[in-house]
Write an enzyme that holds these catalytic residues in place. Structure first.
Site, short mmCIF file in Angstrom:
data_model
loop_
_atom_site.label_atom_id
_atom_site.label_comp_id
_atom_site.label_asym_id
_atom_site.label_seq_id
_atom_site.Cartn_x
_atom_site.Cartn_y
_atom_site.Cartn_z
N GLU A 97 0.83 -1.20 0.00
CA GLU A 97 0.00 0.00 0.00
C GLU A 97 0.87 1.26 0.00
OE1 GLU A 97 -3.91 -1.83 2.22
OE2 GLU A 97 -2.52 -0.70 3.47
N CYS A 110 3.40 8.59 0.57
CA CYS A 110 4.03 7.73 1.57
C CYS A 110 4.27 6.37 0.90
CB CYS A 110 3.08 7.62 2.76
SG CYS A 110 3.73 6.60 4.06
N CYS A 117 6.90 -6.36 7.69
CA CYS A 117 8.06 -5.79 8.37
C CYS A 117 8.48 -6.73 9.50
CB CYS A 117 7.72 -4.42 8.95
SG CYS A 117 9.12 -3.60 9.74
N CYS A 121 7.27 -3.51 15.86
CA CYS A 121 6.85 -2.43 16.77
C CYS A 121 5.41 -2.74 17.21
CB CYS A 121 6.93 -1.08 16.08
SG CYS A 121 8.58 -0.73 15.47
N CYS A 124 2.02 -1.28 15.63
CA CYS A 124 1.98 -1.16 14.17
C CYS A 124 1.40 -2.42 13.53
CB CYS A 124 3.40 -0.90 13.67
SG CYS A 124 3.52 -0.92 11.88
N GLY A 168 7.02 -1.42 6.02
CA GLY A 168 8.41 -1.88 6.05
C GLY A 168 9.36 -0.89 6.68
N SER A 200 12.34 7.21 6.87
CA SER A 200 12.06 7.05 8.29
C SER A 200 12.62 5.70 8.77
CB SER A 200 10.55 7.08 8.49
OG SER A 200 10.22 6.77 9.81
N HIS A 224 9.57 7.59 20.19
CA HIS A 224 8.42 7.08 20.94
C HIS A 224 8.65 6.79 22.43
CE1 HIS A 224 6.83 6.99 16.99
NE2 HIS A 224 7.24 5.80 16.65
N ASN A 298 -2.74 5.89 16.42
CA ASN A 298 -3.90 5.59 15.57
C ASN A 298 -4.49 4.24 15.94
OD1 ASN A 298 -3.79 7.89 13.86
ND2 ASN A 298 -1.89 7.05 13.05
N CYS A 341 -0.57 6.32 9.97
CA CYS A 341 0.65 5.68 10.42
C CYS A 341 0.33 4.43 11.24
CB CYS A 341 1.45 6.62 11.32
SG CYS A 341 2.37 7.80 10.38
#
Ligand code: SF4
Length: 361
Positions: A97, A110, A117, A121, A124, A168, A200, A224, A298, A341
């Site tokens: 995506e 983005c 990935c 995390c 995520c 990723g 990032s 974070h 989110n 995100c």
């Protein structure tokens, strides 16, 4: 450029230097490589027969040995806030995506760098998929080509900014990301300025150094947390590279004067959002040329984390500002289509999803 003998070379996998070497292997002079490069990134070009300034025999030789991939097969979903999420089906059936974020003064894409990935995390959804595979260079640049063509076909502004913040960890697929950046910034390629590209990372310290040495792109670091205990509980990479190592690497990140590393800090209620955390963050980032983005968490189906109230976020920002930092509160975009995100999870390939629009233009 490793290829099975029966396989054709995808020219979108190649940087300008690699393309020059490829045409030389076909007995052609170097400038033919540069000539081809300036053709393949023009909108609508996918056939060698369209490259009218190349000799017919050479075009035939290219058609025999090479190909120019495109992302023609995709779905898109539009958010109420103008964000557009694209789901691209890859040759092996996997789906990635990309998210287009239109704003008043910019049009940002983005971009994904892996399918899934491995970094895990905790907040995520991409991390929950695990790593399926790295994207090829062509699969990274084709996201940009496809969305650029779509934008222009809709009478929209061209893309202005690219952020490697999709699916990723870009620095875990460093070689292909470096080659993609080379193509994206090459004048004969997609001609983006380095200043308009941000990569990032969750904190792959050695690769950060290589990125800085080999490109002039901006670096964003997902931080974070302000201590190792909390950061390791949120982001397993912290067990490999501690907060101290990460901050030191960001302090010495090779970049042009006046450029600053961006730290992303997602505020999680009761976890990392206290006034003491803000003070500790300011202590940590003292003497690091940086900016700070504060984000709200989110929804990812994980009810452990909630976003703090607006007053708390503003107070956190004020403490940092009073200590001299440039601090933004980043508004979440595309939450209603799971494009914000941490929400990308390649589940977009379903005709039954909310309002997907098949678009092959
Ligand atoms: Fe991977 Fe980034 Fe998600 Fe972490 S936040 S799991 S690095 S995609």
């Amino acid at each position: 450029m490793q290829r099975n003998k029966s396989e054709k070379v995808d020219l979108k996998d190649l940087t300008q230097d690699q393309l020059v070497r490829f045409v030389e292997s076909l007995g052609q002079p170097a400038f033919r490589g540069r000539q081809i490069l300036s053709w393949i990134y023009r909108p609508g070009i996918s056939e060698f027969s369209q490259m009218t300034d190349l000799a017919k025999e050479f075009r035939a030789a290219l058609a025999h040995t090479a190909t120019i991939s495109r992302f023609d097969d995709y779905l898109l979903q539009r958010s109420m806030d103008g964000t557009v999420k694209f789901a691209f089906r890859l040759d092996d059936g996997l789906v990635i995506e990309s998210v287009l974020i239109p704003e008043e003064d910019r049009n940002t894409l983005c971009v994904s760098s892996q399918v899934g990935c491995a970094m895990g995390c905790i907040f995520c959804l991409t991390g929950k998929m695990g790593l399926r595979r790295n994207l090829r260079t062509a699969e990274i640049v084709n996201q940009v080509c496809a969305v650029q063509e779509w934008s222009l076909s809709q009478g929209r502004r061209p893309l202005t900014n690219l952020v490697f913040m999709g699916m990723g960890e870009p620095l875990a697929n460093l070689n292909n990301v470096l080659d993609a950046i080379s193509i994206l910034t090459e004048q004969r390629g997609l001609d983006f300025s380095n200043r308009r590209i941000t990569v990032s990372t969750c904190g792959l310290v050695p690769q950060m150094q290589i990125l800085g040495e080999q490109t002039g792109v901006n670096l964003a670091i997902s931080l974070h947390a302000v201590n190792d205990e909390i950061r390791s509980s949120l982001m397993p990479i912290n067990r490999r590279y501690s907060l101290r190592q990460l901050i030191e690497a960001s302090r010495t990140y090779p970049q042009k004067r006046r450029k600053r590393v961006m730290f992303e800090y997602t505020l999680l209620e009761g976890v990392n959002d206290s006034a003491g955390d803000a003070e500790k963050l300011a202590d940590l980032l003292q003497n690091v040329p940086c900016k700070i983005n504060l984000l709200s968490v989110n929804p990812t189906g994980d009810s452990r984390f909630r976003s703090p109230k607006d007053e708390q976020i503003l107070h956190f920002q004020k403490i940092l500002r009073d200590r001299g930092f440039t601090v933004f509160i980043r508004q979440s975009r595309g939450e209603d289509i799971a494009a914000a995100c941490g929400q990308l999870a390649s589940d977009g390939w379903s005709e039954n999803r909310h309002n997907p629009i098949k678009d092959q233009s």
